[in-house]
Design a protein around this motif. Structure first.
Motif, mmCIF file in Angstrom:
data_model
loop_
_atom_site.group_PDB
_atom_site.id
_atom_site.type_symbol
_atom_site.label_atom_id
_atom_site.label_comp_id
_atom_site.label_asym_id
_atom_site.label_seq_id
_atom_site.Cartn_x
_atom_site.Cartn_y
_atom_site.Cartn_z
ATOM 1 N N UNK A 1 1.037 -1.165 -0.068
ATOM 2 C CA UNK A 1 -0.059 0.011 -0.049
ATOM 3 C C UNK A 1 0.967 1.147 -0.014
ATOM 4 N N UNK A 2 1.971 1.329 0.731
ATOM 5 C CA UNK A 2 2.783 2.363 0.824
ATOM 6 C C UNK A 2 3.491 2.636 -0.440
ATOM 7 N N UNK A 3 4.069 1.314 -0.977
ATOM 8 C CA UNK A 3 4.731 1.424 -2.091
ATOM 9 C C UNK A 3 4.037 2.137 -3.428
ATOM 10 N N UNK A 4 2.580 1.499 -3.339
ATOM 11 C CA UNK A 4 1.600 1.987 -4.396
ATOM 12 C C UNK A 4 1.332 3.473 -4.273
ATOM 13 N N UNK A 5 1.303 3.974 -3.014
ATOM 14 C CA UNK A 5 0.944 5.540 -2.901
ATOM 15 C C UNK A 5 2.150 6.431 -3.517
ATOM 16 N N UNK A 6 3.332 5.909 -2.883
ATOM 17 C CA UNK A 6 4.469 6.546 -3.461
ATOM 18 C C UNK A 6 4.770 6.564 -4.917
ATOM 19 N N UNK A 7 4.336 5.387 -5.577
ATOM 20 C CA UNK A 7 4.522 5.136 -7.029
ATOM 21 C C UNK A 7 3.541 6.074 -7.731
ATOM 22 N N UNK A 8 2.285 6.061 -7.159
ATOM 23 C CA UNK A 8 1.543 7.005 -7.812
ATOM 24 C C UNK A 8 1.710 8.712 -7.758
ATOM 25 N N UNK A 9 2.295 9.043 -6.473
ATOM 26 C CA UNK A 9 2.733 10.358 -6.249
ATOM 27 C C UNK A 9 3.705 10.626 -7.374
ATOM 28 N N UNK A 10 4.814 9.834 -7.376
ATOM 29 C CA UNK A 10 5.867 9.995 -8.476
ATOM 30 C C UNK A 10 5.329 10.108 -9.851
ATOM 31 N N UNK A 11 4.784 9.029 -10.395
ATOM 32 C CA UNK A 11 4.586 8.475 -11.659
ATOM 33 C C UNK A 11 3.534 9.581 -12.328
ATOM 34 N N UNK A 12 2.430 9.743 -11.571
ATOM 35 C CA UNK A 12 1.247 10.494 -12.466
ATOM 36 C C UNK A 12 1.634 11.944 -12.322
ATOM 37 N N UNK A 13 2.637 12.371 -11.482
ATOM 38 C CA UNK A 13 3.118 13.813 -11.493
ATOM 39 C C UNK A 13 4.528 14.130 -12.155
ATOM 40 N N UNK A 14 4.888 13.033 -12.830
ATOM 41 C CA UNK A 14 6.481 13.287 -13.250
ATOM 42 C C UNK A 14 6.766 14.114 -14.381
ATOM 43 N N UNK A 15 5.763 14.329 -15.438
ATOM 44 C CA UNK A 15 6.195 14.797 -16.755
ATOM 45 C C UNK A 15 5.249 15.070 -17.642
ATOM 46 N N UNK A 16 4.015 14.533 -17.559
ATOM 47 C CA UNK A 16 3.174 14.723 -18.950
ATOM 48 C C UNK A 16 2.004 15.635 -18.747
ATOM 49 N N UNK A 17 1.518 16.040 -17.410
ATOM 50 C CA UNK A 17 0.133 16.528 -17.377
ATOM 51 C C UNK A 17 0.585 17.808 -16.714
ATOM 52 N N UNK A 18 0.066 18.781 -17.628
ATOM 53 C CA UNK A 18 0.092 20.405 -17.230
ATOM 54 C C UNK A 18 -0.656 21.094 -18.296
ATOM 55 N N UNK A 19 -1.424 22.118 -18.124
ATOM 56 C CA UNK A 19 -2.130 22.905 -19.067
ATOM 57 C C UNK A 19 -1.394 22.997 -20.284
ATOM 58 N N UNK A 20 -0.007 23.441 -20.011
ATOM 59 C CA UNK A 20 0.857 24.044 -21.157
ATOM 60 C C UNK A 20 1.440 22.785 -22.124
#
Length: 445
Positions: free
Chosen positions: A324-343
């Motif tokens: 559970x902890x690993x999943x949470x940390x992976x989600x925080x890093x992976x989904x915010x790493x590089x691809x999603x921003x209005x610009x």
């Protein structure tokens, strides 16, 4: 409220299919809107759409690599998985040397009879081909495959995670379990570097998480990497309707602003949910399995039970806490790493006129300088993201040497590549979920 009602509130109107704003991506991907999405289903859709006629398509020609599958230097997976699909982007991105291109005529069968369902170009004097020729020259004479630094880092992280898992069981410490989970996250992300390369032991570190390295070779390496932020990007569609990153005018208020509230739950459950989806697809016959690597996660409870001096029940409880902890940390890093921003470009926005694959990659990616400055951080947090997308098979330990070449080529082709901070990308990911209006000004203008 039942989960079915929640999904109904999030989902756009039924049968609502949007055309891609990328010229050349003319067909809406088959099976894109199925409830349970997987790499196997994505490949099935590609086989239906790509006009490869059961062979392998590269640009407008068909090839038969059947006799080459088991002698392919990168491993048989890549050819077995992609049979019946258009592999133009994968062929270009995965082969830096001239060898593969020189061998192609030996496997040629006939011209394709349909036009490509892809927006991207690879002109000989274009951005990507020019950049690749310079990278090829810079790496000439170097040993291919992973660097010793990457290997040692991945092994050390796994050792640390297993050691703290044992101590967590022996001392019944949730704090040590959390540390083990965090180290497991870094282990799994470092394994991502290895499953892009030819078959190797360390790619299976990824499977410790309940996720599948084989499935991610499809969803991540063959889908997301080659078609980022487009309708063909499985890492976009697999989260819909819970997370909707493409700019759509019919997003509900819940789907626009709900992620601010429920994202932590998504992060913490993404590992076990991926396992449940895979089991469901096995039972329905939509995926072959289970595979041997599906049992790799059992290493953790077995190690905790064997060396942690605790019962079977306690071993399983601690294991689930670590996951559970690993999943949470992976989600925080992976989904915010590089691809999603209005610009950042997302399908629905106006693309630039230059459809060179390398340029389009950079339009859908951002780098975080503070992460890419350190090789270890880059390895465990998806750093050097632009270069990694352009050359996914090059080990992370070598990417820092290519920054100057990328910058020079961007300047020559007038392709601005602006970095972002970690905070800016985290904030931007939620802003992108909320965005309903497409950007009408193409990137770079």
């Amino acid at each position: 409220m039942p989960i079915t009602k929640v999904l109904h509130l999030l989902r756009p109107p039924p049968d609502k299919q949007y055309s891609s704003t990328l010229p050349g991506l003319w067909k809406y991907p088959s099976f894109r809107d199925e409830a349970l999405k997987s790499g196997s289903l994505w490949l099935k859709g590609k086989k239906a759409d790509d006009g490869a006629e059961g062979l392998w398509r590269i640009r407008d020609d068909l090839y038969d690599f059947s006799s080459w599958i088991h002698t392919h230097p990168g491993g048989s997976d890549w050819l077995e998985l992609t049979k019946g699909t258009d592999i133009t982007e994968a062929f270009e991105a995965h082969h830096i040397s001239f060898l593969a291109e020189r061998l192609l005529p030996n496997f040629h069968v006939r011209p394709a009879t349909t036009k490509r369902n892809s927006p991207y170009t690879f002109e000989p004097d274009g951005f990507y081909r020019t950049l690749k020729s310079r990278v090829r020259e810079a790496l000439k004479g170097q040993v291919t495959g992973p660097t010793r630094r990457s290997i040692v880092s991945a092994d050390a992280l796994l050792t640390g995670s297993l050691a703290t898992a044992i101590m967590a069981g022996a001392m019944w410490s949730y704090s040590l379990g959390a540390l083990s989970g965090f180290l497991l996250t870094l282990t799994v992300i470092s394994a991502h570097n290895f499953f892009h390369q030819k078959d190797n032991l360390r790619m299976y570190y990824f499977d410790l998480s309940f996720m599948s390295s084989r499935e991610w070779r499809i969803s991540h390496a063959l889908s997301h990497h080659l078609y980022p932020n487009s309708l063909l990007d499985l890492e976009i569609s697999m989260w819909e309707p819970i997370l909707q990153w493409l700019p759509r005018p019919d997003k509900s208020l819940l789907s626009r602003y709900g992620p601010l509230v429920y994202s932590p739950i998504l992060y913490a459950t993404m590992f076990p949910v991926q396992l449940l989806i895979r089991i469901t697809l096995y039972l329905k016959g939509h995926m072959k399995g289970p595979r041997k690597e599906d049992f790799i996660p059992l290493i953790y409870p077995l190690v905790i039970y064997s060396y942690g001096v605790c019962s079977v029940r306690e071993s399983i409880i601690m294991w689930l806490w670590i996951i559970t902890v690993a999943s949470f940390c992976f989600g925080c890093i992976g989904l915010n790493a590089a691809h999603h921003h209005p610009e950042i470009f997302h399908d629905g926005d106006a693309p630039r006129a230059n459809l060179d694959w390398g340029v389009q990659q950079l339009d859908a990616v951002r780098d975080r300088p503070i992460v890419s400055r350190f090789n270890f951080l880059a390895l465990v947090t998806f750093g050097h993201h632009g270069l990694h997308h352009l050359f996914p098979t090059i080990d992370h330990g070598k990417l820092d040497k290519l920054n100057g070449i990328l910058e020079k080529t961007c300047n020559e082709f007038n392709v601005p590549y602006r970095p972002s901070s970690v905070i800016e990308l985290i904030k931007g990911q939620f802003q992108q979920c909320a965005r309903i209006k497409p950007n009408l000004v193409p990137p770079g203008q």
